[in-house]
Design a protein around this motif. Structure first.
Motif, short mmCIF file in Angstrom:
data_model
loop_
_atom_site.label_atom_id
_atom_site.label_comp_id
_atom_site.label_asym_id
_atom_site.label_seq_id
_atom_site.Cartn_x
_atom_site.Cartn_y
_atom_site.Cartn_z
N GLY A 251 -2.78 10.27 10.90
CA GLY A 251 -2.93 11.68 11.24
C GLY A 251 -3.61 11.89 12.57
N ILE A 252 -4.66 11.11 12.83
CA ILE A 252 -5.39 11.23 14.09
C ILE A 252 -4.54 10.72 15.26
N LEU A 253 -3.88 9.58 15.07
CA LEU A 253 -3.02 9.05 16.14
C LEU A 253 -1.87 10.00 16.46
N ALA A 254 -1.25 10.55 15.43
CA ALA A 254 -0.14 11.49 15.66
C ALA A 254 -0.61 12.69 16.46
N PHE A 255 -1.81 13.18 16.15
CA PHE A 255 -2.36 14.32 16.89
C PHE A 255 -2.60 13.94 18.35
N LEU A 256 -3.23 12.80 18.57
CA LEU A 256 -3.55 12.38 19.94
C LEU A 256 -2.30 12.05 20.74
N GLN A 257 -1.27 11.57 20.08
CA GLN A 257 -0.05 11.17 20.77
C GLN A 257 1.01 12.26 20.78
N HIS A 258 0.67 13.43 20.25
CA HIS A 258 1.57 14.59 20.26
C HIS A 258 2.94 14.26 19.63
N ARG A 259 2.89 13.68 18.45
CA ARG A 259 4.13 13.33 17.74
C ARG A 259 4.00 13.69 16.27
N ALA A 260 5.12 13.65 15.57
CA ALA A 260 5.11 13.91 14.14
C ALA A 260 4.50 12.73 13.40
N PRO A 261 3.71 12.97 12.36
CA PRO A 261 3.11 11.87 11.60
C PRO A 261 4.13 11.20 10.68
N HIS A 262 3.86 9.94 10.36
CA HIS A 262 4.66 9.18 9.41
C HIS A 262 3.73 8.71 8.29
N TRP A 263 3.66 9.49 7.23
CA TRP A 263 2.69 9.23 6.17
C TRP A 263 3.10 8.03 5.33
N ARG A 264 2.11 7.20 4.98
CA ARG A 264 2.38 6.02 4.16
C ARG A 264 1.81 6.15 2.75
N GLY A 265 0.85 7.04 2.56
CA GLY A 265 0.24 7.20 1.24
C GLY A 265 1.23 7.76 0.23
N SER A 266 1.05 7.39 -1.03
CA SER A 266 1.94 7.82 -2.09
C SER A 266 1.12 8.38 -3.25
N VAL A 267 1.66 9.40 -3.89
CA VAL A 267 1.02 10.02 -5.04
C VAL A 267 1.89 9.74 -6.26
N PRO A 268 1.27 9.29 -7.36
CA PRO A 268 -0.18 9.18 -7.62
C PRO A 268 -0.80 7.83 -7.27
N ALA A 269 -0.04 6.87 -6.77
CA ALA A 269 -0.54 5.49 -6.63
C ALA A 269 -1.77 5.39 -5.73
N ASP A 270 -1.84 6.18 -4.66
CA ASP A 270 -2.90 6.00 -3.67
C ASP A 270 -4.00 7.05 -3.74
N LEU A 271 -4.09 7.77 -4.86
CA LEU A 271 -5.19 8.71 -5.01
C LEU A 271 -6.52 7.95 -4.99
N PRO A 272 -7.56 8.50 -4.36
CA PRO A 272 -8.84 7.78 -4.28
C PRO A 272 -9.50 7.63 -5.64
N ASP A 273 -10.30 6.58 -5.76
CA ASP A 273 -11.05 6.35 -6.98
C ASP A 273 -12.20 7.35 -7.09
N GLY A 274 -12.66 7.56 -8.31
CA GLY A 274 -13.87 8.35 -8.52
C GLY A 274 -13.69 9.84 -8.51
N LEU A 275 -12.45 10.34 -8.54
CA LEU A 275 -12.26 11.79 -8.62
C LEU A 275 -12.71 12.25 -10.01
N PRO A 276 -13.60 13.23 -10.09
CA PRO A 276 -14.19 13.58 -11.39
C PRO A 276 -13.21 14.13 -12.39
N TRP A 277 -12.06 14.62 -11.95
CA TRP A 277 -11.08 15.19 -12.88
C TRP A 277 -10.06 14.17 -13.37
N ARG A 278 -10.13 12.93 -12.88
CA ARG A 278 -9.15 11.92 -13.30
C ARG A 278 -9.71 11.12 -14.47
#
Length: 278
Positions: A251-278
């Protein structure tokens, strides 16, 4: 519901990373039934678990989104049920939308009354046609509000407007819904679904799926707390971990390079640990 069971009262289709879930009883103006509620809950669960789905669009076939409970389609599946443990049908859909990790866009035309108004309250966006009509008509039927709507509605439109609509049970038009903040935008009837899919594509192109999943749950689950301090602690932990995330780097590189982002994260596999509602 058996995952191998074919849907009878809804449609489900995935294209271009958008799952379109359609109330599909146009001959009954999409009157809401127990069967429909269970199929909707199953379809939403299915979309949430599918890593290829980024956004869900919820709509209705025909000229109406949903005219409310189909009182001619049988009972409420209460036979032999313990009332203290039974889940009413509208809540089976609305609470699944509440729990979603992916954004939900409701695209409504014509009547959206009773269940047609309550099940869409937890959606991230509600788009309506200029001919839409809404109503929380329970007081006029001797019934009580459903789908946890007495929790959701005041958070969208304020307590005063929620009291007016729910106590009176009156039906109101699209302009009043827009002015109160119940819906986000109005469109010609034949454009509502197109606009919902356009919005879905905008979200897919510009927003990181893991960030969106966490943000929508933060807003729902943390905003009602009576202090900001536990929210700040969770924010700090999430942000500290974000800078090792490929999506944050991208996200930061895409902003600095003035281009569209290419997201790699996937839901639900890459949700962060420790979310209190999970």
């Amino acid at each position: 519901m058996d995952p191998t069971l074919d849907y009878e009262q809804i449609g489900y289709a995935v294209a271009d990373r958008v799952a379109t879930v359609t109330l599909d009883r146009p001959e009954a103006r999409n009157g809401y039934t127990v069967r429909m509620s269970d199929e909707l809950a199953h379809a939403l669960e299915r979309a949430d678990a599918d890593p290829d789905v980024r956004v869900v669009v919820l709509t209705g076939a025909g000229r109406d989104f949903c005219v409310g409970a189909d009182l001619s389609a049988g009972g409420l599946d209460l036979d032999g049920a313990d009332p203290a443990a039974w889940d009413e049908p509208a809540g089976r859909c609305s609470m699944r939308i509440f729990a979603m990790n992916k954004p939900v866009i409701a695209a409504m035309r014509g009547a959206a009354v009773g269940a047609g108004s309550t099940i869409v309250l937890p959606a991230d966006y509600r788009l309506a046609s200029t001919d839409s009509r809404f109503g929380f008509v329970f007081s006029r039927r001797g019934l009580y509000p459903e789908g946890a709507s007495t929790w959701f509605l005041p958070r969208l439109v304020g307590l005063g407007r929620a009291l007016d609509w729910m106590v009176s049970g009156r039906v109101f038009d699209a302009e009043e819904a827009l002015g109160a903040g119940l819906v986000h935008s109005l469109h010609e009837p034949d454009r509502v679904l197109d606009r919902a899919h356009e919005l879905a594509r905008e979200l897919i192109a510009n927003t990181a799926p893991v960030s969106v999943a966490v943000i929508r749950q933060l807003l729902y689950r943390m905003a009602p707390l009576d202090s900001p301090f536990p929210v700040r602690r969770l924010d700090s932990r999430l942000i500290a971990g974000a800078f090792t995330s490929p999506d944050a780097v991208e996200g930061i590189l895409a902003f600095l390079q003035h281009r569209a982002p290419h997201w790699r994260g996937s839901v639900p596999a890459d949700l962060p640990d420790g979310l209190p509602w999970r």
